[in-house]
Design a protein around this motif. Structure first.
Motif, PDB file in Angstrom:
ATOM      1  N   VAL A   1      70.556  28.735  67.433  1.00  0.00           N
ATOM      2  CA  VAL A   1      70.379  28.743  68.882  1.00  0.00           C
ATOM      3  C   VAL A   1      69.375  29.838  69.219  1.00  0.00           C
ATOM      4  O   VAL A   1      69.430  30.935  68.659  1.00  0.00           O
ATOM      5  CB  VAL A   1      71.711  28.944  69.633  1.00  0.00           C
ATOM      6  CG1 VAL A   1      72.396  30.239  69.215  1.00  0.00           C
ATOM      7  CG2 VAL A   1      71.510  28.918  71.131  1.00  0.00           C
ATOM      8  N   LEU A   2      68.434  29.501  70.075  1.00  0.00           N
ATOM      9  CA  LEU A   2      67.420  30.455  70.516  1.00  0.00           C
ATOM     10  C   LEU A   2      67.819  30.982  71.881  1.00  0.00           C
ATOM     11  O   LEU A   2      68.012  30.195  72.825  1.00  0.00           O
ATOM     12  CB  LEU A   2      66.050  29.771  70.590  1.00  0.00           C
ATOM     13  CG  LEU A   2      64.865  30.665  70.974  1.00  0.00           C
ATOM     14  CD1 LEU A   2      64.562  31.690  69.880  1.00  0.00           C
ATOM     15  CD2 LEU A   2      63.623  29.809  71.260  1.00  0.00           C
ATOM     16  N   LEU A   3      67.954  32.282  71.987  1.00  0.00           N
ATOM     17  CA  LEU A   3      68.320  32.903  73.246  1.00  0.00           C
ATOM     18  C   LEU A   3      67.048  33.334  73.957  1.00  0.00           C
ATOM     19  O   LEU A   3      66.285  34.165  73.456  1.00  0.00           O
ATOM     20  CB  LEU A   3      69.243  34.100  73.008  1.00  0.00           C
ATOM     21  CG  LEU A   3      70.514  33.802  72.195  1.00  0.00           C
ATOM     22  CD1 LEU A   3      71.342  35.072  72.012  1.00  0.00           C
ATOM     23  CD2 LEU A   3      71.337  32.699  72.850  1.00  0.00           C
ATOM     24  N   THR A   4      66.798  32.757  75.135  1.00  0.00           N
ATOM     25  CA  THR A   4      65.599  33.053  75.906  1.00  0.00           C
ATOM     26  C   THR A   4      65.981  33.754  77.208  1.00  0.00           C
ATOM     27  O   THR A   4      67.164  33.885  77.533  1.00  0.00           O
ATOM     28  CB  THR A   4      64.837  31.753  76.241  1.00  0.00           C
ATOM     29  OG1 THR A   4      65.501  31.079  77.322  1.00  0.00           O
ATOM     30  CG2 THR A   4      64.772  30.823  75.030  1.00  0.00           C
ATOM     31  N   GLU A   5      64.970  34.154  77.966  1.00  0.00           N
ATOM     32  CA  GLU A   5      65.214  34.820  79.243  1.00  0.00           C
ATOM     33  C   GLU A   5      65.967  33.915  80.216  1.00  0.00           C
ATOM     34  O   GLU A   5      66.707  34.389  81.076  1.00  0.00           O
ATOM     35  CB  GLU A   5      63.879  35.248  79.879  1.00  0.00           C
ATOM     36  CG  GLU A   5      63.043  36.188  79.024  1.00  0.00           C
ATOM     37  CD  GLU A   5      62.114  35.455  78.066  1.00  0.00           C
ATOM     38  OE1 GLU A   5      61.171  36.094  77.571  1.00  0.00           O
ATOM     39  OE2 GLU A   5      62.325  34.255  77.807  1.00  0.00           O
ATOM     40  N   GLU A   6      65.766  32.621  80.080  1.00  0.00           N
ATOM     41  CA  GLU A   6      66.375  31.671  81.016  1.00  0.00           C
ATOM     42  C   GLU A   6      67.702  31.102  80.536  1.00  0.00           C
ATOM     43  O   GLU A   6      68.441  30.515  81.323  1.00  0.00           O
ATOM     44  CB  GLU A   6      65.396  30.526  81.284  1.00  0.00           C
ATOM     45  CG  GLU A   6      64.102  30.974  81.937  1.00  0.00           C
ATOM     46  CD  GLU A   6      63.132  29.832  82.104  1.00  0.00           C
ATOM     47  OE1 GLU A   6      63.084  29.279  83.217  1.00  0.00           O
ATOM     48  OE2 GLU A   6      62.438  29.482  81.136  1.00  0.00           O
ATOM     49  N   GLY A   7      68.002  31.280  79.266  1.00  0.00           N
ATOM     50  CA  GLY A   7      69.242  30.744  78.729  1.00  0.00           C
ATOM     51  C   GLY A   7      69.054  30.264  77.305  1.00  0.00           C
ATOM     52  O   GLY A   7      67.953  30.339  76.739  1.00  0.00           O
ATOM     53  N   PRO A   8      70.113  29.740  76.696  1.00  0.00           N
ATOM     54  CA  PRO A   8      70.029  29.311  75.304  1.00  0.00           C
ATOM     55  C   PRO A   8      69.349  27.959  75.135  1.00  0.00           C
ATOM     56  O   PRO A   8      69.429  27.095  75.996  1.00  0.00           O
ATOM     57  CB  PRO A   8      71.505  29.240  74.887  1.00  0.00           C
ATOM     58  CG  PRO A   8      72.224  28.886  76.152  1.00  0.00           C
ATOM     59  CD  PRO A   8      71.472  29.599  77.243  1.00  0.00           C
ATOM     60  N   VAL A   9      68.668  27.816  74.003  1.00  0.00           N
ATOM     61  CA  VAL A   9      68.122  26.531  73.572  1.00  0.00           C
ATOM     62  C   VAL A   9      68.731  26.257  72.203  1.00  0.00           C
ATOM     63  O   VAL A   9      68.553  27.045  71.276  1.00  0.00           O
ATOM     64  CB  VAL A   9      66.585  26.560  73.459  1.00  0.00           C
ATOM     65  CG1 VAL A   9      66.058  25.200  73.019  1.00  0.00           C
ATOM     66  CG2 VAL A   9      65.948  26.990  74.776  1.00  0.00           C
ATOM     67  N   TRP A  10      69.475  25.173  72.084  1.00  0.00           N
ATOM     68  CA  TRP A  10      70.132  24.882  70.807  1.00  0.00           C
ATOM     69  C   TRP A  10      69.564  23.618  70.196  1.00  0.00           C
ATOM     70  O   TRP A  10      68.890  22.844  70.855  1.00  0.00           O
ATOM     71  CB  TRP A  10      71.647  24.775  71.002  1.00  0.00           C
ATOM     72  CG  TRP A  10      72.089  23.739  71.987  1.00  0.00           C
ATOM     73  CD1 TRP A  10      72.450  22.448  71.708  1.00  0.00           C
ATOM     74  CD2 TRP A  10      72.194  23.882  73.405  1.00  0.00           C
ATOM     75  NE1 TRP A  10      72.791  21.782  72.859  1.00  0.00           N
ATOM     76  CE2 TRP A  10      72.643  22.644  73.921  1.00  0.00           C
ATOM     77  CE3 TRP A  10      71.979  24.942  74.303  1.00  0.00           C
ATOM     78  CZ2 TRP A  10      72.863  22.426  75.279  1.00  0.00           C
ATOM     79  CZ3 TRP A  10      72.194  24.732  75.646  1.00  0.00           C
ATOM     80  CH2 TRP A  10      72.634  23.498  76.128  1.00  0.00           C
ATOM     81  N   ASP A  11      69.821  23.447  68.925  1.00  0.00           N
ATOM     82  CA  ASP A  11      69.314  22.365  68.086  1.00  0.00           C
ATOM     83  C   ASP A  11      67.888  22.690  67.632  1.00  0.00           C
ATOM     84  O   ASP A  11      67.012  23.016  68.440  1.00  0.00           O
ATOM     85  CB  ASP A  11      69.333  21.010  68.798  1.00  0.00           C
ATOM     86  CG  ASP A  11      68.977  19.879  67.857  1.00  0.00           C
ATOM     87  OD1 ASP A  11      69.897  19.247  67.329  1.00  0.00           O
ATOM     88  OD2 ASP A  11      67.776  19.653  67.622  1.00  0.00           O
ATOM     89  N   SER A  12      67.668  22.587  66.333  1.00  0.00           N
ATOM     90  CA  SER A  12      66.390  23.012  65.760  1.00  0.00           C
ATOM     91  C   SER A  12      65.195  22.258  66.320  1.00  0.00           C
ATOM     92  O   SER A  12      64.122  22.837  66.513  1.00  0.00           O
ATOM     93  CB  SER A  12      66.429  22.871  64.236  1.00  0.00           C
ATOM     94  OG  SER A  12      66.719  21.541  63.879  1.00  0.00           O
ATOM     95  N   LEU A  13      65.351  20.965  66.586  1.00  0.00           N
ATOM     96  CA  LEU A  13      64.226  20.196  67.104  1.00  0.00           C
ATOM     97  C   LEU A  13      63.882  20.623  68.526  1.00  0.00           C
ATOM     98  O   LEU A  13      62.703  20.760  68.879  1.00  0.00           O
ATOM     99  CB  LEU A  13      64.539  18.698  67.052  1.00  0.00           C
ATOM    100  CG  LEU A  13      63.365  17.740  67.258  1.00  0.00           C
ATOM    101  CD1 LEU A  13      62.218  18.054  66.307  1.00  0.00           C
ATOM    102  CD2 LEU A  13      63.822  16.294  67.084  1.00  0.00           C
ATOM    103  N   ALA A  14      64.893  20.863  69.341  1.00  0.00           N
ATOM    104  CA  ALA A  14      64.652  21.346  70.699  1.00  0.00           C
ATOM    105  C   ALA A  14      64.018  22.737  70.671  1.00  0.00           C
ATOM    106  O   ALA A  14      63.118  23.045  71.475  1.00  0.00           O
ATOM    107  CB  ALA A  14      65.962  21.386  71.486  1.00  0.00           C
TER     108      ALA A  14
END
Length: 210
Positions: free
Chosen positions: A57-70
């Protein structure tokens, strides 16, 4: 806030490796958060980062992005100058096609040859369905290399998201000592010489030894 990537054990988590390699391609600094898997509290700890309770999961300033393709698509959009997807409309379409196929397919390969970077031993018997997946991977690699690999040793010449997605497959093929056509074997060596992969690989070995 800098980007933060939550990953699982480097020796075993193939999806974490894909996201980490894609993130490395951007050249941007980020913080790595390693959460050990297969422990009683693993899911609870992962749920504190991601709504799925899975890595990466990638934690960004706006919120998490999960799943490797996303995560890969988010990084490609956020850092267009890094050219995470190959140049050229059809090259990008093909790269997305092979990544999607990896993302949703090759079940037998994943089931019978799970990622274990510290392993160096062939299976006693390679199931026919796993061999069929391997044959498909080799054809896929050869097609990408023939069409778009003239400018370098990666699938589309320069390192891209496609290589990030197939690096764990290359690792499996080496870990299980799978016999490969010369071109596929050369591509596996390209992955093992990729500095970003080598850093991950060395950390995985230390993780197991520790």
């Amino acid at each position: 806030m800098s980007l933060k990537l939550v990953i699982g054990d480097k020796n075993y988590s193939s999806w974490s490796l894909r996201a980490a390699l894609a993130l490395d391609l951007t050249g941007e600094p980020y913080e790595e958060i390693l959460e050990r898997l297969y422990r009683p509290d693993s899911r609870a700890r992962l749920l504190s980062h991601s709504p799925t309770g899975k890595v990466p999961v990638l934690l960004t300033e706006e919120g998490p992005v999960w799943d490797s393709l996303a995560i890969a698509e988010y990084l490609a959009e956020r850092f267009p100058e890094a050219h995470l997807w190959p140049r050229g409309q059809y090259a990008r379409a093909l790269a997305r096609s092979v990544c999607a196929e990896m993302h949703s397919g090759f079940v037998a390969l994943r089931s019978h040859l799970s990622m274990d970077l510290a392993r160096d031993q062939a299976l006693t018997e390679l199931p026919a369905e796993a061999q069929a997946d391997i044959d498909r991977v080799c054809r896929l690699w050869a097609d990408c290399r023939q069409r778009f690999g003239q400018d370098g040793a990666f699938l589309f010449g320069h390192a891209s998201i496609a290589d990030a997605f197939f690096a764990p497959v290359a690792a499996r093929l080496r870990s299980y000592r799978v016999a490969l056509p010369a071109e596929a074997a050369a591509y596996v060596e390209t992955i093992y010489q990729w500095p970003a992969f080598r850093r991950w690989y060395q950390a995985a070995l230390q993780e197991v030894q520790g």
